[in-house]
Design an enzyme around this catalytic site. Structure first.
Site, PDB file in Angstrom:
ATOM      1  N   ARG A  87     -10.965  -5.650  14.651  1.00  0.00           N
ATOM      2  CA  ARG A  87     -11.403  -5.425  13.281  1.00  0.00           C
ATOM      3  C   ARG A  87     -12.551  -6.373  12.958  1.00  0.00           C
ATOM      4  O   ARG A  87     -12.549  -7.532  13.399  1.00  0.00           O
ATOM      5  CB  ARG A  87     -10.264  -5.700  12.270  1.00  0.00           C
ATOM      6  CG  ARG A  87      -8.923  -5.102  12.659  1.00  0.00           C
ATOM      7  CD  ARG A  87      -8.947  -3.594  12.698  1.00  0.00           C
ATOM      8  NE  ARG A  87      -9.371  -3.029  11.451  1.00  0.00           N
ATOM      9  CZ  ARG A  87      -8.547  -2.789  10.422  1.00  0.00           C
ATOM     10  NH1 ARG A  87      -7.288  -3.075  10.513  1.00  0.00           N
ATOM     11  NH2 ARG A  87      -9.014  -2.239   9.322  1.00  0.00           N
ATOM     12  N   LYS A 110       0.826  -1.209   0.000  1.00  0.00           N
ATOM     13  CA  LYS A 110       0.000   0.000   0.000  1.00  0.00           C
ATOM     14  C   LYS A 110       0.860   1.260   0.000  1.00  0.00           C
ATOM     15  O   LYS A 110       0.322   2.362   0.129  1.00  0.00           O
ATOM     16  CB  LYS A 110      -0.931  -0.013   1.223  1.00  0.00           C
ATOM     17  CG  LYS A 110      -1.783  -1.281   1.311  1.00  0.00           C
ATOM     18  CD  LYS A 110      -2.454  -1.425   2.668  1.00  0.00           C
ATOM     19  CE  LYS A 110      -2.955  -2.856   2.875  1.00  0.00           C
ATOM     20  NZ  LYS A 110      -3.409  -3.094   4.266  1.00  0.00           N
TER      21      LYS A 110
END
Length: 279
Positions: free
Chosen positions: A266, A58
């Site tokens: 998460r 990323k």
DNA sequence: TTATGTGTTCCCAA
DNA sequence: CTTGGGAACACATA
């Protein structure tokens, strides 16, 4: 929050639109826009010509006609946008670049609502900017070592979901594509990697690579206008999601309702019928 | 008002 | 020293 497919979409857009342009002016407009480790302020890039772009996982960077690169991480909400007259101005502009190529002019801005993203001026080392030196290769890297990655996962003692999010084992996968990869490979997100067969681990990596490749072809995943490319366009992969964000929706494979659990703070979405821990 | 969010890093404990 | 887990970071939306 952009994962590899969204970052790659942005990289391609930037590559196409700003290669060859010269940075006439560069300014940061927010105290956290530029990393404290940056070797120089953005204004030091004035006069540099953009020669290309790069990416690992990323992490994204713009190469210049000098031995420094402009590195960017989009964090949860970072965007690179080419200013266009018919579009309302972005509301969280953290940096501005005035670009010029002969008579053509462009305004490139870095917009970031949540300010987890950043820019920095760095040197390259071993093919990546210094801030990305600890990031493992992603599966689209020509030097990605598939078998070594299987082995690395196998000796960890963590839940596969957490392992996929660890960018030091294999990079690029985030919360969306982790859930999609596990759904495709039919693996429970809480399966412990050291207890999984090499074949199952390989299937997860293959699924992750495949789902990210498909997402890149669709311009990434956009739930709202938080993720958009340099032209302000949304990606369409959200229409292809089988598990992520599909709590209480039928599993596209067996019809059982998709379940949502929390793993290390998460959300994880999976099919309780076709993704069993024991397999 | 509270819960949630596409990411990374840092701190602490084992 | 290594590994794993959780909190923190900041802001908007439902």
């Amino acid at each position: 929050m952009p994962e590899l497919p969204e970052v790659e979409t942005v990289r391609r857009g930037l590559h196409h639109l700003v290669s060859g342009y010269r940075i006439v002016q560069a300014n940061d407009l927010h105290p956290r826009a530029v990393k404290s480790e940056s070797l120089a302020p953005l204004s030091s890039l004035q006069g540099a010509r953009i020669t290309g772009t790069g990416r690992r996982g990323k992490f994204l960077w713009i190469t210049l006609d000098r031995p420094l690169v402009l590195v960017a991480h989009l964090g949860m909400s970072g965007q690179f946008l080419i200013a266009q007259k018919d579009r309302p101005a972005a509301k969280h502009i953290r940096a501005h670049f005035a670009l010029k190529k002969s008579l053509r002019k462009l305004d490139l801005v870095f917009n970031d609502q949540r300010t987890f993203g950043w820019l920095s001026v760095e040197e390259m080392s071993d093919g990546v900017p210094t801030s990305a030196s600890h990031i493992a290769r992603d599966p689209f890297d020509p030097d990605f070592d598939f078998q070594a990655t299987v082995a690395k996962l196998a000796k960890r003692n963590v839940r596969i979901k957490s392992a996929l999010l660890n960018q030091e084992i294999m990079s690029g996968v985030g919360n969306i594509y982790a859930d999609e990869a596990l759904w495709r490979a039919q693996v429970h997100p809480e399966s412990v990697t050291s207890e999984m067969s090499a074949k199952k681990i390989a299937a997860v990596i293959e699924s992750a690579t495949q789902v990210m490749a498909e997402a890149i072809a669709q311009g990434g995943t956009s739930f709202d206008d938080l993720y958009i490319d340099v032209n302000g366009e949304s990606g369409f992969f959200d229409q292809s999601l089988a598990a992520y964000g599909q709590e209480d929706e039928p599993c596209p494979r067996c019809g059982t309702l998709i379940k949502r659990i929390v793993i290390s703070a998460r959300s994880s979405h999976f099919c309780p019928r076709c993704q069993r821990k024991k397999k």
